[in-house]
Design a protein around this motif. Structure first.
Motif, PDB file in Angstrom:
ATOM      1  N   PRO A  26       0.807  -1.229   0.000  1.00 24.18           N
ATOM      2  CA  PRO A  26       0.000   0.000   0.000  1.00 24.18           C
ATOM      3  C   PRO A  26       0.842   1.281   0.000  1.00 24.18           C
ATOM      4  O   PRO A  26       0.410   2.294  -0.558  1.00 24.18           O
ATOM      5  CB  PRO A  26      -0.869  -0.110   1.265  1.00 24.18           C
ATOM      6  CG  PRO A  26      -0.328  -1.248   2.041  1.00 24.18           C
ATOM      7  CD  PRO A  26       0.468  -2.108   1.138  1.00 24.18           C
ATOM      8  N   ARG A  30       0.255   4.376  -2.543  1.00 28.20           N
ATOM      9  CA  ARG A  30       0.102   5.730  -2.003  1.00 28.20           C
ATOM     10  C   ARG A  30       1.112   6.699  -2.637  1.00 28.20           C
ATOM     11  O   ARG A  30       0.791   7.861  -2.891  1.00 28.20           O
ATOM     12  CB  ARG A  30       0.299   5.682  -0.484  1.00 28.20           C
ATOM     13  CG  ARG A  30       0.020   6.985   0.213  1.00 28.20           C
ATOM     14  CD  ARG A  30      -1.459   7.320   0.163  1.00 28.20           C
ATOM     15  NE  ARG A  30      -1.725   8.689   0.556  1.00 28.20           N
ATOM     16  CZ  ARG A  30      -2.796   9.381   0.157  1.00 28.20           C
ATOM     17  NH1 ARG A  30      -3.674   8.831  -0.661  1.00 28.20           N
ATOM     18  NH2 ARG A  30      -2.987  10.600   0.568  1.00 28.20           N
ATOM     19  N   ARG A  67      -8.292  -4.877  -1.529  1.00 25.97           N
ATOM     20  CA  ARG A  67      -8.863  -4.586  -0.213  1.00 25.97           C
ATOM     21  C   ARG A  67      -7.825  -3.909   0.675  1.00 25.97           C
ATOM     22  O   ARG A  67      -8.145  -2.988   1.427  1.00 25.97           O
ATOM     23  CB  ARG A  67      -9.384  -5.866   0.442  1.00 25.97           C
ATOM     24  CG  ARG A  67     -10.430  -6.553  -0.449  1.00 25.97           C
ATOM     25  CD  ARG A  67     -11.134  -7.653   0.268  1.00 25.97           C
ATOM     26  NE  ARG A  67     -10.181  -8.647   0.743  1.00 25.97           N
ATOM     27  CZ  ARG A  67     -10.509  -9.689   1.481  1.00 25.97           C
ATOM     28  NH1 ARG A  67     -11.768  -9.872   1.819  1.00 25.97           N
ATOM     29  NH2 ARG A  67      -9.597 -10.537   1.882  1.00 25.97           N
ATOM     30  N   VAL A  70      -7.267  -0.239  -0.605  1.00 23.83           N
ATOM     31  CA  VAL A  70      -8.370   0.727  -0.602  1.00 23.83           C
ATOM     32  C   VAL A  70      -8.038   1.977   0.222  1.00 23.83           C
ATOM     33  O   VAL A  70      -8.386   3.091  -0.159  1.00 23.83           O
ATOM     34  CB  VAL A  70      -9.700   0.064  -0.156  1.00 23.83           C
ATOM     35  CG1 VAL A  70      -9.715  -0.236   1.328  1.00 23.83           C
ATOM     36  CG2 VAL A  70     -10.903   0.905  -0.538  1.00 23.83           C
ATOM     37  N   ASP A  71      -7.288   1.812   1.309  1.00 22.33           N
ATOM     38  CA  ASP A  71      -6.918   2.978   2.114  1.00 22.33           C
ATOM     39  C   ASP A  71      -5.887   3.852   1.390  1.00 22.33           C
ATOM     40  O   ASP A  71      -5.917   5.073   1.504  1.00 22.33           O
ATOM     41  CB  ASP A  71      -6.331   2.535   3.467  1.00 22.33           C
ATOM     42  CG  ASP A  71      -7.386   1.902   4.370  1.00 22.33           C
ATOM     43  OD1 ASP A  71      -8.588   2.030   4.042  1.00 22.33           O
ATOM     44  OD2 ASP A  71      -7.006   1.279   5.366  1.00 22.33           O
ATOM     45  N   ALA A  72      -4.981   3.191   0.656  1.00 26.76           N
ATOM     46  CA  ALA A  72      -3.903   3.927  -0.016  1.00 26.76           C
ATOM     47  C   ALA A  72      -4.431   4.854  -1.112  1.00 26.76           C
ATOM     48  O   ALA A  72      -3.795   5.839  -1.466  1.00 26.76           O
ATOM     49  CB  ALA A  72      -2.891   2.945  -0.606  1.00 26.76           C
ATOM     50  N   GLY A  74      -7.453   6.230  -0.799  1.00 25.61           N
ATOM     51  CA  GLY A  74      -8.512   7.045  -0.186  1.00 25.61           C
ATOM     52  C   GLY A  74      -9.889   6.619  -0.649  1.00 25.61           C
ATOM     53  O   GLY A  74     -10.745   7.442  -0.948  1.00 25.61           O
ATOM     54  N   ARG A  76     -12.359   5.230   0.874  1.00 30.96           N
ATOM     55  CA  ARG A  76     -13.478   5.271   1.822  1.00 30.96           C
ATOM     56  C   ARG A  76     -14.591   6.189   1.311  1.00 30.96           C
ATOM     57  O   ARG A  76     -14.341   7.310   0.904  1.00 30.96           O
ATOM     58  CB  ARG A  76     -12.966   5.790   3.172  1.00 30.96           C
ATOM     59  CG  ARG A  76     -13.974   5.715   4.307  1.00 30.96           C
ATOM     60  CD  ARG A  76     -13.377   6.328   5.577  1.00 30.96           C
ATOM     61  NE  ARG A  76     -13.020   7.734   5.363  1.00 30.96           N
ATOM     62  CZ  ARG A  76     -13.892   8.739   5.479  1.00 30.96           C
ATOM     63  NH1 ARG A  76     -15.133   8.505   5.808  1.00 30.96           N
ATOM     64  NH2 ARG A  76     -13.504   9.988   5.267  1.00 30.96           N
TER      65      ARG A  76
END
Lengths: 392, 150
Positions: A26, A30, A67, A70-72, A74, A76
């Motif tokens: 990730p 990012r 999955r 998904v945070d890397a 953004g 959400r």
């Protein structure tokens, strides 16, 4: 067709390397996302949807790694899709981002991903698993053997020597030496390529792409958004896709529609993109091309499928320097897939690179006065082909 | 700074069902040392390896047709590099259009000296006639047979 215009407003790519032990998977995603967002002058809230670019999970060793990613990106509270068409994943992801905007569903969409092929000790073993477990996988099929078998058919049909293949490597390594993001940046000679060991005849070690680690990201936006916010953009004016049937053995024998030695479906994909962009004579209208070619021999049929040379004529064209920087139509001025292959984003980088070229921001490997560029990606067992036209 | 790594191995077992068409095909190979294709009723194309439907017409194939044992090399390669979980090099394999078939089936090429790649490549050139050779002990798998120069 009156497709609405979709612009590219941000591009991020890593400086690709064998390994990136300083960054987790990730972290690498990012890294590219941050560069693309900074370039687009937008913050994350402006992004309405994410298209996540990720080819076979086993290459990064994480099941459904979107999955974890998904945070890397953004992701959400945003629309989110994962795209996988093998080697063409990256260009398929750009196409999916394009469709979000062209359909009017979103104004701003980001596509992003990363790969760490260097962390997989068995990439050909992973790629062997893309073959049918019943009829084809009992054989040691891999992407190298598949494309060696394509090269043998091409050579038999049109004539292509191992020295001809080596000239593609020399050209692309020279280009990569000018590109600070490329992985293999050391220039080479025909003699050096010829002296490298055979992997899968006639493909030698130096005819092969490396296993690269790094990320890629692009931000696409509607023309309305770009104008309202007075953003700089280059425009995707043509999008094509075309598929080939599955079994390699069906692309030979008698009565086949596509010869495994050519890139038949890639040619059809280019025709679709060209029709959409109004390109009728690619040899005259195309200034620069980034064509997915992970092994030296495959650049020949890619050049021909793009209409930049007739069938069997790309070999002579490379020999004459027509496809080098400074030639008629530079092909893979970034060094191409042959010098950098982080599989999940490789075909995205093809689009990103032509976007940089037509915006005049390619840096050391800039093609002079490039205004119209084309890009392609090949995936599966030479099966899923994506193409794009990008204009200033 | 010190950067750490963590190693992991995936060892996953699958038991794939072959389905009716491939099962019949491999039983013929195992029990009778014969290779069959399936004919597309619409175009007459004989698909080898056999499939339940034609990739061109999507129509079901309707008839078993014995093919081979002779055939013609359609493409090949010779591998000189070891890959984990793949055979020890060197080896040669490729695709052969068996007599009576329209498509080509994959198999190993055996009995060709691979020590000189250029010489071996001449022997395996596209268009070369080959024959199918069956293993004495057959289990119902693609590697129950291979090709040798005719």
């Amino acid at each position: 067709m009156n497709a609405p215009r979709v612009g590219i407003i941000g591009i991020g790519q890593s400086a690709f390397k064998s390994r990136r032990d300083d960054a987790s998977y990730p972290d690498l995603v990012r890294e590219a996302v941050n560069i693309a967002l900074a370039q687009s002058s937008l913050d994350l809230d402006a992004i309405e949807a994410i298209v996540y670019s990720l080819s076979p999970d086993a290459m990064v060793g994480i099941g459904n790694a979107e999955r974890l990613g998904v945070d890397a990106v953004g992701g959400r509270n945003k629309r989110f899709l994962r795209i996988n068409t093998g080697g063409s994943t990256g260009i398929s992801s750009v196409a999916a981002a394009y469709y979000h905007v062209a359909a009017g569903a979103c104004d701003v969409v980001m596509t992003a991903g990363a790969d760490k092929v260097g962390e997989c000790g068995d990439s050909q073993t992973v790629l062997n698993k893309i073959w049918d477990p019943i009829y084809e996988r009992p054989l040691p099929q891999g992407t190298i053997t598949m494309l060696a078998m394509s090269g043998i058919r091409y050579a038999n049909k049109y004539g292509m020597s191992e020295e001809d293949m080596a000239r593609v490597v020399v050209k692309n390594r020279k280009h990569a030496s000018l590109n600070t993001n490329a992985h293999l940046r050391k220039e080479t000679t025909v003699e050096e390529v010829m002296a490298s060991r055979y992997i899968s005849w006639p493909i030698k070690l130096m005819d092969c792409c490396p296993q690269s680690s790094g990320g890629g990201a692009m931000v696409l936006a509607s023309e309305r958004f770009i104008k309202e916010n007075r953003l700089d953009a280059v425009w995707i004016t043509g999008v094509g896709h075309c598929s080939e049937t599955y079994y390699i053995g069906d692309r030979m024998g008698t009565g086949y529609t596509a010869d495994h030695g050519d890139a038949y479906a890639l040619g059809n994909s280019f025709k679709r993109a060209f029709k959409m962009a109004g390109i009728t004579d690619p040899r005259k209208q195309v200034d620069v091309a980034e064509l997915y070619a992970p092994f030296s021999n495959t650049e020949f049929h890619a050049i021909e499928a793009a209409g930049l040379a007739g069938h069997g004529e790309a070999v002579q064209g490379v020999k004459e320097g027509r496809f080098g920087i400074g030639g008629d139509i530079p092909v893979n001025p970034s060094g191409g897939t042959l010098c950098t292959n982080a599989i999940a984003v490789t075909a995205m980088i093809r689009v990103a690179e032509v976007a940089l070229q037509v915006s005049g921001r390619a840096g050391g490997h800039q093609v002079k006065d490039a205004k119209l560029g084309i890009a392609s990606g090949n995936g599966g067992d030479h099966q899923f082909f994506g193409t794009m036209v990008v204009e200033a | 700074m010190e950067l750490l790594k963590r190693q992991e191995k995936w060892d996953i077992t699958y038991t794939h069902a072959l389905g009716e068409v491939a099962s019949w095909f491999f039983v013929q190979i195992r029990d009778n040392a014969k290779i069959y294709g399936r004919r597309c009723a619409k175009t007459g194309r004989v698909l080898v390896p056999p499939r339940a439907f034609s990739d061109q017409t999507l129509e079901p194939t309707t008839e078993w047709v014995e093919v081979g044992p002779g055939g013609r090399i359609e493409t090949f390669t010779m591998v000189y590099e070891p890959f984990q979980h793949l055979p020890e090099p060197p080896y040669a394999f490729g695709f052969v259009q068996l007599d009576g078939a329209d498509t080509a089936i994959g198999g190993f090429f055996k009995g060709v000296d691979l020590s000189d790649p250029a010489k071996a490549a001449e022997k395996l050139a596209i268009g070369t006639r080959v024959k199918t050779v069956f293993a004495d002990k057959r289990v119902g798998d693609l590697i129950d047979f291979w090709f040798e120069l005719a």
